[in-house]
Design an enzyme around this catalytic site. Structure first.
Site, PDB file in Angstrom:
ATOM      1  N   CYS A   1      11.449   7.759  -0.909  1.00 22.13           N
ATOM      2  CA  CYS A   1      10.731   9.015  -0.217  1.00 22.13           C
ATOM      3  C   CYS A   1      10.799  10.194  -1.192  1.00 22.13           C
ATOM      4  CB  CYS A   1      11.544   9.558   0.970  1.00 22.13           C
ATOM      5  SG  CYS A   1      10.806  11.059   1.494  1.00 22.13           S
TER       6      CYS A   1
ATOM      7  N   ASN B   1       9.024   4.017   4.017  1.00 21.94           N
ATOM      8  CA  ASN B   1       8.864   3.179   5.511  1.00 21.94           C
ATOM      9  C   ASN B   1      10.272   2.466   5.778  1.00 21.94           C
ATOM     10  OD1 ASN B   1       6.269   2.782   3.565  1.00 21.94           O
ATOM     11  ND2 ASN B   1       5.777   3.499   5.699  1.00 21.94           N
TER      12      ASN B   1
ATOM     13  N   HIS C   1       3.543   3.853  13.094  1.00 17.05           N
ATOM     14  CA  HIS C   1       3.799   3.597  11.436  1.00 17.05           C
ATOM     15  C   HIS C   1       5.160   4.460  11.537  1.00 17.05           C
ATOM     16  CE1 HIS C   1       2.837   3.549   7.142  1.00 17.05           C
ATOM     17  NE2 HIS C   1       3.320   4.802   7.119  1.00 17.05           N
TER      18      HIS C   1
ATOM     19  N   HIS D   1       8.530   6.304   9.311  1.00 17.50           N
ATOM     20  CA  HIS D   1       9.352   6.222   7.922  1.00 17.50           C
ATOM     21  C   HIS D   1      10.834   6.456   8.482  1.00 17.50           C
ATOM     22  CE1 HIS D   1       6.176   7.167   4.876  1.00 17.50           C
ATOM     23  NE2 HIS D   1       5.321   6.566   5.839  1.00 17.50           N
TER      24      HIS D   1
ATOM     25  N   ARG E   1       0.948  -1.174   0.044  1.00 17.08           N
ATOM     26  CA  ARG E   1      -0.087  -0.075  -0.189  1.00 17.08           C
ATOM     27  C   ARG E   1       0.778   0.986   0.022  1.00 17.08           C
ATOM     28  NH1 ARG E   1      -0.728   4.619   2.399  1.00 17.08           N
ATOM     29  NH2 ARG E   1      -0.249   3.566   4.799  1.00 17.08           N
ATOM     30  N   ASP E   2       1.366   1.701   1.051  1.00 18.21           N
ATOM     31  CA  ASP E   2       2.367   2.766   1.170  1.00 18.21           C
ATOM     32  C   ASP E   2       3.527   2.584   0.100  1.00 18.21           C
ATOM     33  OD1 ASP E   2       3.005   5.298   2.380  1.00 18.21           O
ATOM     34  OD2 ASP E   2       3.343   4.387   4.391  1.00 18.21           O
TER      35      ASP E   2
HETATM   36 ZN    ZN Z   1       3.430   6.134   5.525  1.00 14.50          ZN
END
Ligand code: ZN
Length: 313
Positions: free
Chosen positions: A243, A252, A210, A212, A13-14
């Protein structure tokens, strides 16, 4: 199988939403199946948003149905609103996360909603969920995004994050997750936020973070979270997606490095690192143009490495 720390894989997803390439559905299924076989017990497999907004995740419904057939796998998905939540429940998602940006400018830009409007939407979601039979009702998690700082507003007041967490729990959300969307976080700040939110909402309402790794602080933050008793950590295979505003940095935290950190400390994640490296190869093969991150995959496992999950069985 109980684990000490549950790693929630968010690469599908991310990670995938951050790259231009669209991973074909069959490749996504192969990734999920392989990582499940390596021991993953929670995966966020997509997002119920209009396909024209995020075409990379347009097959989320089919992916959820596939993942649900795998034993002992918690299938998670992101929903931006009630409409997405309805679709997620229809597909049988086990855990849904609704992102709530603690920075109002970020919220308006991403969800096109003011803070008051997000609270109202969360209320509607909870009303809807109350009418869903218990066996089909997913866990409803509010992801407090930009909780550690915002690229538009800068610092985000910690008292606001804590007060908003308390309010969404009062509204009826099952849990909140602290989300360092921008990679601004540091361990001292994480400690204040986790402690503050748990004090306001109850320790069992904040089980996950969560993180990063935009500025290389991801594992330091993860370790602080573990020390504070947080039991669910989000991470992404190969830090996939990178990123966008920090070239060369992963998005992440990297699942492989996180598993290595925890397992080498004696914390059982249930994940077999060597099998996980094979999953990485599979994903790299499917996305040859995409840079994957991670120190452990580059250096290999130390000689004589003994993972925690084998000694605990
Ligand atoms: Zn994220």
């Amino acid at each position: 199988m109980a684990v000490d720390i549950l790693i929630s894989e968010v690469g599908l997803r991310d990670g995938l939403q951050s790259i231009e390439a669209v991973l074909p559905t069959e490749r996504k299924k192969a990734w999920i199946a392989a990582q499940h076989a390596a021991g993953a017990r929670e995966m966020e497999v997509g997002s119920f948003v209009p396909p024209k907004l995020i075409p990379q995740l347009a097959d989320t419904a089919e992916i959820v149905r596939f993942a649900r057939a795998l034993p002992e796998l918690c299938v998670a998905a992101l929903v931006p609103n009630l409409h997405g939540l309805r679709d997620a429940v229809e597909c049988g998602v086990h855990k849904v996360s609704l992102p709530f940006s603690m920075s109002e400018s970020h919220s308006i830009r991403n969800l096109r909603k003011t803070h008051a409007e997000v609270f109202a939407e969360i209320g509607r979601c909870i009303d809807f969920l109350r009418a869903v039979p218990a066996e089909r009702r997913p866990r409803f998690d509010i992801s407090l995004s930009t909780a550690f700082g915002c690229t538009i507003e800068g610092a985000v007041p910690e008292h606001r994050v804590i007060a908003f967490a308390e309010r969404v729990i009062e509204l009826g959300a099952d849990e909140v997750c602290l989300s360092d969307t921008t990679g601004y976080g540091n361990p001292a700040q994480l400690k204040r936020l986790v402690t503050g939110v748990r004090h306001a909402c109850g320790a069992d309402r904040l089980e996950g973070v969560h993180l990063h790794n935009t500025r290389g602080q991801g594992l330091a933050n993860a370790l602080m979270a573990v020390e504070l008793g947080v039991t669910t950590l989000d991470s992404s295979l190969g830090g996939i997606g990178g990123c966008p505003w920090a070239p060369g940095a992963s998005g992440n935290i990297v699942t492989e490095d996180l598993v290595f950190l925890l397992e080498s400390m004696g914390l059982d994640t249930g994940i077999d690192l060597e099998a996980l490296m094979k999953v990485r190869e599979l994903v790299q093969e499917a996305l040859p143009e995409i840079e994957l991150f991670g120190f452990t995959p580059a250096a290999g496992l130390p000689l004589g490495f003994e993972p925690a999950h084998e000694s605990s069985g």
